[in-house]
Motif scaffolding. Structure first.
Motif, short mmCIF file in Angstrom:
data_model
loop_
_atom_site.label_atom_id
_atom_site.label_comp_id
_atom_site.label_asym_id
_atom_site.label_seq_id
_atom_site.Cartn_x
_atom_site.Cartn_y
_atom_site.Cartn_z
N LEU A 1 46.34 27.49 29.67
CA LEU A 1 47.23 27.55 30.82
C LEU A 1 46.83 28.74 31.68
CD1 LEU A 1 49.95 26.75 32.29
CD2 LEU A 1 51.06 28.42 30.78
N GLY A 2 46.58 28.48 32.98
CA GLY A 2 46.28 29.58 33.89
C GLY A 2 45.09 30.41 33.47
N PRO A 3 43.87 29.86 33.50
CA PRO A 3 42.69 30.61 33.03
C PRO A 3 42.49 31.96 33.69
CG PRO A 3 42.12 28.30 33.42
CD PRO A 3 43.51 28.50 33.96
N TYR A 4 42.91 32.12 34.95
CA TYR A 4 42.72 33.39 35.65
C TYR A 4 43.65 34.46 35.11
CZ TYR A 4 42.58 36.73 39.53
OH TYR A 4 42.47 37.87 40.30
N LEU A 5 44.80 34.07 34.61
CA LEU A 5 45.87 35.01 34.30
C LEU A 5 45.54 35.90 33.11
CD1 LEU A 5 48.85 32.52 34.59
CD2 LEU A 5 48.11 34.17 36.33
N HIS A 6 46.08 37.13 33.14
CA HIS A 6 46.06 37.99 31.97
C HIS A 6 47.10 37.47 30.97
CE1 HIS A 6 46.17 41.74 29.59
NE2 HIS A 6 44.99 41.99 30.14
N ALA A 7 46.98 37.87 29.73
CA ALA A 7 47.86 37.34 28.69
C ALA A 7 49.33 37.49 29.03
CB ALA A 7 47.55 38.01 27.35
N PHE B 1 53.32 37.00 40.08
CA PHE B 1 52.23 37.61 40.81
C PHE B 1 51.38 38.37 39.81
CE2 PHE B 1 49.76 40.52 43.23
CZ PHE B 1 49.51 39.89 44.43
N GLN B 2 50.15 37.89 39.62
CA GLN B 2 49.20 38.50 38.70
C GLN B 2 48.31 39.47 39.47
OE1 GLN B 2 48.20 38.07 35.08
NE2 GLN B 2 47.44 39.98 35.98
N PHE B 3 48.43 40.75 39.16
CA PHE B 3 47.58 41.74 39.81
C PHE B 3 46.18 41.71 39.21
CE2 PHE B 3 51.82 43.28 40.72
CZ PHE B 3 51.71 43.72 42.03
N ALA B 4 45.21 42.23 39.97
CA ALA B 4 43.82 42.18 39.53
C ALA B 4 43.06 43.39 40.02
CB ALA B 4 43.14 40.91 40.07
N HIS C 1 51.82 42.46 36.05
CA HIS C 1 52.25 41.28 36.80
C HIS C 1 53.72 41.42 37.15
CE1 HIS C 1 53.73 40.13 32.78
NE2 HIS C 1 54.62 39.39 33.44
N LEU C 2 54.15 40.67 38.15
CA LEU C 2 55.55 40.55 38.51
C LEU C 2 56.00 39.13 38.22
CD1 LEU C 2 55.64 42.31 42.01
CD2 LEU C 2 56.33 43.29 39.81
N ALA C 3 57.27 38.96 37.88
CA ALA C 3 57.78 37.62 37.58
C ALA C 3 59.17 37.46 38.17
CB ALA C 3 57.80 37.38 36.07
N GLY C 4 59.64 36.21 38.17
CA GLY C 4 61.00 35.93 38.59
C GLY C 4 61.16 35.75 40.09
N ARG C 5 62.36 36.03 40.58
CA ARG C 5 62.67 35.81 41.99
C ARG C 5 61.87 36.75 42.90
NH1 ARG C 5 67.20 32.70 43.23
NH2 ARG C 5 68.40 32.00 41.42
N LEU C 6 61.62 37.97 42.43
CA LEU C 6 60.84 38.90 43.24
C LEU C 6 59.44 38.33 43.50
CD1 LEU C 6 60.35 41.59 44.64
CD2 LEU C 6 59.77 42.58 42.39
N ALA C 7 58.83 37.77 42.46
CA ALA C 7 57.51 37.17 42.63
C ALA C 7 57.57 35.95 43.53
CB ALA C 7 56.93 36.79 41.27
N ALA C 8 58.66 35.19 43.45
CA ALA C 8 58.82 34.03 44.33
C ALA C 8 58.89 34.46 45.78
CB ALA C 8 60.07 33.24 43.94
N ARG C 9 59.64 35.53 46.03
CA ARG C 9 59.73 36.04 47.40
C ARG C 9 58.38 36.57 47.87
NH1 ARG C 9 64.92 37.87 45.56
NH2 ARG C 9 64.10 39.95 45.10
#
Length: 401
Positions: free
Chosen positions: A174-180, A327-330, A340-348
């Protein structure tokens, strides 16, 4: 250089529009943008078109400089020797320089039944064709999304949030680009939405039928609608025109984005393979590449050496329905980091990114030459890759201008 210089830009996506707008910063440059449709497509919103929350189009009048002539047609062949392009409608356009920005689309699935029964959504027409199919399908009927990349994840989340039972078949991961950590955040959100995620060595599709999907381990999943998001391809226009490409069909260029075959042809976006090391297909790469391609043309008009490619990445943002995201930082050279950021903040944040991509094009249309992000260095990583591949600091073709 005196007189009028004619530039034809082939493709009106993120890269093509940025390049066309930027080229109008110079007096004496006539720019024609050739695109098969009369509206700009927000490809990063196509999953919303499928889900019914956005139409994923913007009027060209909102993003294209008034000085750019829009020709709604399809280029069927490029004639590098004659410096012209043939259009499907029967016309021909001459050029002094050509910007090749044809973008990408759905790849041939090469899985039995997929071409017949599965719905790709890499393009506007494909996504629009799927929308009424979903509308006509009972809300309780199972939907299968094939592909664990950003498009598959976002589509699965969008449909699940609307109440549909969705299975996401990822293949190996799932999501090959993503960090664990980012991958776990995405998995949690998908689970909360009720998405069944299948990943691992046996979670690959071997057959698609009208009402089912078969996996490598023999499982058969009921599927009233199967959506195919696994892989992207590029148009074969360059190859058909006798220009060298990489294995996927992207135009081979040097680090100034100039074709290795013709100094009058410059590429940008998903259809470019600079030094055989293409960037990740994304609007994050396409817009700066469009600006770089335009600058290469303008440098040549000045009799100056074009600057080589620089590319800064921030990461990858995913919408997970309208109320969640990741949002996956890189690293600036496009390798994911633990943050990374998750949830509503990442949606915004994802929504801000979607709006800013359009704003960047509109701003360049209003003030051509204002865009600057393509001049920020992505660090030494790419140069090190070039050195390891070519045995020198840079490929010899970079010096050609």
């Amino acid at each position: 250089m005196t007189g009028t210089t004619t530039v034809v830009v082939v493709g009106g996506g993120y890269a093509g529009v940025m390049a066309a707008n930027r080229l109008t910063s110079r007096d004496g440059v006539s720019v024609t943008l050739v695109n098969p449709r009369a509206t700009f497509v927000e490809r990063i919103r196509l999953h919303q078109l499928v889900g019914g929350s956005d139409d994923a189009v913007v009027a060209y009048s909102d993003v294209l400089a008034p000085a750019v002539r829009l020709t709604v047609d399809t280029v069927t062949r490029i004639d590098p020797a004659g410096r012209g392009v043939a259009l499907a409608g029967g016309d021909n356009l001459d050029y002094d320089y050509l910007v090749y920005a044809v973008g990408s689309g759905s790849a041939d699935p090469r899985v039995p039944g997929a071409a017949r029964y599965a719905y790709p959504i890499a393009g506007l027409e494909e996504a629009a064709r799927l929308r009424p199919v979903l509308d006509a399908t009972p809300a309780t009927a199972p939907v299968t999304v094939v592909g664990g990349g950003p498009t598959g994840i976002e589509t699965a989340a969008e449909l699940a949030e609307a109440g549909r039972p969705v299975t996401l078949v990822c293949g190996s991961v799932l999501g090959p680009y993503l960090h664990a950590g980012g991958r776990r955040a995405v998995a949690r959100r998908l689970a909360a939405l009720g998405v069944t995620v299948l990943a691992g060595p046996h979670a690959s599709v071997t057959t698609v039928t009208a009402d089912a999907v078969r996996l490598a381990d023999g499982r058969e999943l009921p599927s009233a609608v199967t959506i195919w998001t696994a892989g992207f391809g590029v148009p074969d226009l360059a190859a058909r025109s006798g220009l060298r490409t990489d294995a996927l069909g992207r135009l081979l260029t040097d680090e100034t984005l100039t074709s290795v075959d013709d100094a009058r042809i410059v590429a940008a976006g998903d259809s470019a393979a600079p030094s055989g090391l293409p960037l990740r297909m994304s609007c994050q790469a396409a817009i700066p590449l469009g600006a770089r391609a335009a600058d290469t043309v303008l440098s040549r008009l000045d009799g100056a050496r074009p600057a080589p490619l620089q590319q800064l990445f921030a990461g990858q943002c995913l919408s997970l329905g309208r109320r969640g995201g990741t949002f996956q930082f890189a690293h600036r050279y496009d390798e994911a980091v633990p943050l990374h950021l998750a949830g509503r903040l990442a949606a915004r944040l994802k929504e801000v990114v979607c709006r800013q991509t359009v704003s960047a094009l509109a701003d360049e249309a209003g003030k051509p030459g204002a865009y600057r992000l393509h001049r920020i260095s992505g660090g030494p990583h790419r140069r090190e890759l070039l050195r390891s591949r070519h045995g020198a600091d840079v490929p010899a073709t970079v010096a050609r201008w």
